[in-house]
Design an enzyme around this catalytic site. Structure first.
Site, short mmCIF file in Angstrom:
data_model
loop_
_atom_site.label_atom_id
_atom_site.label_comp_id
_atom_site.label_asym_id
_atom_site.label_seq_id
_atom_site.Cartn_x
_atom_site.Cartn_y
_atom_site.Cartn_z
N HIS A 181 -2.28 -1.66 5.07
CA HIS A 181 -2.31 -2.74 4.08
C HIS A 181 -2.86 -4.03 4.66
O HIS A 181 -2.94 -4.23 5.88
CB HIS A 181 -0.91 -2.97 3.49
CG HIS A 181 0.11 -3.49 4.47
ND1 HIS A 181 0.31 -4.83 4.70
CD2 HIS A 181 1.01 -2.84 5.26
CE1 HIS A 181 1.28 -4.99 5.59
NE2 HIS A 181 1.72 -3.79 5.94
N CYS A 220 4.67 -0.28 9.17
CA CYS A 220 3.38 -0.05 8.51
C CYS A 220 2.25 -0.65 9.33
O CYS A 220 2.46 -1.40 10.28
CB CYS A 220 3.40 -0.64 7.11
SG CYS A 220 4.39 0.30 5.93
#
Length: 577
Positions: free
Chosen positions: A461, A480
């Site tokens: 992301h 992440c």
């Protein structure tokens, strides 16, 4: 017909997968054919050695009953392959040509260049047995024992070279890299074909990965061992930082160490001053070793310089093993995240077409190692605060700052998704609530999320924390992967210059809507972990082992193999009555 027969038998072997000396090959198809019974197959009646081989292998038949199901990770011992190999040849001996054995013994010794341990394969036992058989008249039982031992050793060594010695699934229970892209049945067929054609050396030459990075690691291993055999590289005295303008014995040691590593011309290694040549060499070393490139040999740089050469040899061996696990996966179009290197790349047709820096999970919230498929992209994402982050990070901030939620555009929701008034919530003991951050450039996920369904809620992301990309150590996320240039990657993943070019992506973002858009073609993504790099100059660079994963691999790599000893004397008394 012989080739077809062998392929038929080997194909049944791999309905179970494959395990050899701790190395696993997992089959994933749920369809299973029943393994044909081999209990009725007999050895050639007039071949005494075949009769002895059959006698040794016959008790194994009951150990491998026909399969009715095939669990995802069910594995089979190498003995299963040995059994089926001799079955298809009616138990005739395979190592009757002395030159084949000579090639085998030399090739076993040469496995050291790939970071394996030749003593694992008991080549000395085979050599002694061969010499003994040449000087005496061996019994059929002794010939059978030698033949079986040679075949087991041959397979064990080749499969370690081809797929690795260590079973990564035993080190990481979440390991899910399968064998797609390289059928192990082809590997075994090639091994046996090489034996049939008396080209054993070719099988060993072709078994390891052929990619340039692996070849480079092999060369680096040889160079490091040569340095070790010359006594290692010079040690630099620990203490104060060494800086430009300084001189003295410590700077002379620094010069010698840089010259030994190939960073400084050896003709300058005898000087004592910290001149421009030393500054440039230190910066080059710091850049390659993922250290801050300031040209000052501070505590961190000195510690890296003083890592013993044997430790660097072990680090290369560990990463050669990882290469044997994964390099066969790197085909076609895929995204690969180098966790320890804090970088991501997109490959097409096996060549890199895009690279970027990333931030990965902190050591106590490490990014897992696994493979998946990128299926869709979320534009203008909202962010639902995960439970762990809510408890450990966000709640303390809310308790210390009543305006934290509004400042960060975070809304509390009940179980039905209704927005709650923050002032009505007991933040010292909140229950049944979810925190969700509104979409926008300052959202924790930034403007875009690249999704690949997995069990860990991990994804690539965007991020508002862009300043962190300038750091050398970028283990800064909660698991992440934050990507420095995610929109470039999105454009390449869609691979649609008409609809999803840069302008089209900006238009999609400008509407402000949270929307999931599926990719036209799924793209594999591999989250991998390597603690070495190969530079364009062919020199190996060492990364910090941020998650401490090297040591377990090294320990498993150094464990002795479990090949049985070859005892011709005992075999002489165990023949058929």
């Amino acid at each position: 017909m012989r080739q077809l027969s062998r392929l038929f038998v080997i194909s049944h072997v791999f309905f179970m997968g494959f395990l050899i000396s701790g190395t696993a090959f997992a089959e994933t198809s749920p369809i299973v054919e029943e393994t044909p019974s081999i209990s009725m197959i007999e050895a050639i009646p007039d071949d005494n050695v075949a009769q002895e081989i059959h006698s040794v292998l016959e008790p194994m038949i009951s150990a491998f009953p026909p399969l009715q199901t095939r669990p995802r990770h069910q594995r089979i011992d190498v003995n299963r392959v040995v059994l089926d190999f001799y079955t298809h040849r009616q138990f005739r001996a395979a190592w009757t040509n002395p030159d084949d054995v000579t090639q085998l013994l030399k090739s076993l010794n040469d496995t050291q260049v790939d970071g394996l341990e030749p003593t694992d394969f008991r080549g000395d036992d085979l050599a002694m047995a061969q010499a003994s058989m040449q000087n005496t008249s061996p019994t059929p039982a002794q010939q059978a024992a030698f033949d079986l031992a040679a075949t087991r050793t041959y397979l064990t060594a080749l499969l370690q070279l081809r797929r690795g010695k260590v079973d990564p699934a035993r080190l990481d229970m979440h390991w899910n890299f399968d064998i797609t892209g390289a059928d192990p049945r082809d590997d075994v067929e090639n091994f046996f074909t090489a034996l049939d054609t008396h080209d054993v050396a070719r099988a060993f030459a072709q078994a390891p990965p052929q990619e340039a990075v692996y070849v480079g690691l092999r060369q680096a291993l040889a160079q490091l061992r040569a340095i070790r055999d010359r006594g290692g590289w010079p040690k630099v005295a620990a203490g104060e930082s060494l800086k430009p303008g300084m001189d003295g014995p410590a700077v002379a040691q620094l010069r010698a160490r840089l010259a030994a590593g190939g960073y400084l011309d050896s003709k300058h290694s005898k000087n004592n001053d910290y001149d421009d040549a030393v500054i440039a060499a230190v910066k080059k070393y710091q850049t390659e070793q993922y250290l801050g490139a300031d040209g000052v040999a501070g505590a961190t740089t000195l510690a890296a310089l003083n890592v013993p050469v044997q430790a660097r040899i072990d680090q290369v061996r560990v990463n050669m093993e990882r290469a044997r696990w994964l390099l066969y996966k790197l085909q076609g179009t895929f995204v690969i995240v180098d966790i320890a290197g804090y970088k991501v790349a997109l490959y097409r047709d096996g060549l890199p077409v895009w690279r970027s820096r990333v931030q990965v999970g902190k050591p106590f919230r490490s990014t897992p190692i696994f493979q998946a498929e990128i299926t869709y992209v979320t534009f203008n994402p909202t962010w639902t605060v995960p439970p762990t982050i809510l408890k450990e990070d966000v709640l303390p901030k809310i308790l210390s700052n009543p305006n934290y939620l509004s400042a960060n555009r975070i809304r509390p929701l009940d179980r039905e998704g209704n927005v709650l008034d923050p002032s009505t919530i007991d933040w010292s003991n909140p229950r049944g609530i979810t925190l969700r951050q509104d979409a926008g450039p300052e959202n924790s996920l930034g403007q875009v999320v690249i999704r690949f369904p997995n069990d860990y809620a991990i994804y690539l992301h965007d991020t508002p924390h862009r300043d962190l990309f300038a750091k050398n150590v970028r283990a800064t996320s909660s698991g992440c992967i934050r990507v420095e240039n995610p929109l470039q990657l999105v454009e390449l993943l869609f691979n649609d210059p008409v609809r999803w070019n840069s302008a089209g992506i900006q238009k999609q973002l400008a509407n402000g809507k949270t929307e999931n858009i599926r990719l036209p073609v799924k793209v594999p993504v591999l989250l991998a972990y390597w603690t070495v790099d190969m530079g364009n100059n062919g020199r190996v660079a060492f990364k910090p082992d941020v998650y401490g994963y090297d040591d377990p691999v090294l320990k498993a790599l150094n464990l002795p193999a479990k090949l049985p000893a070859l005892d011709l004397q005992a075999a002489a008394g165990q023949g058929r009555p």
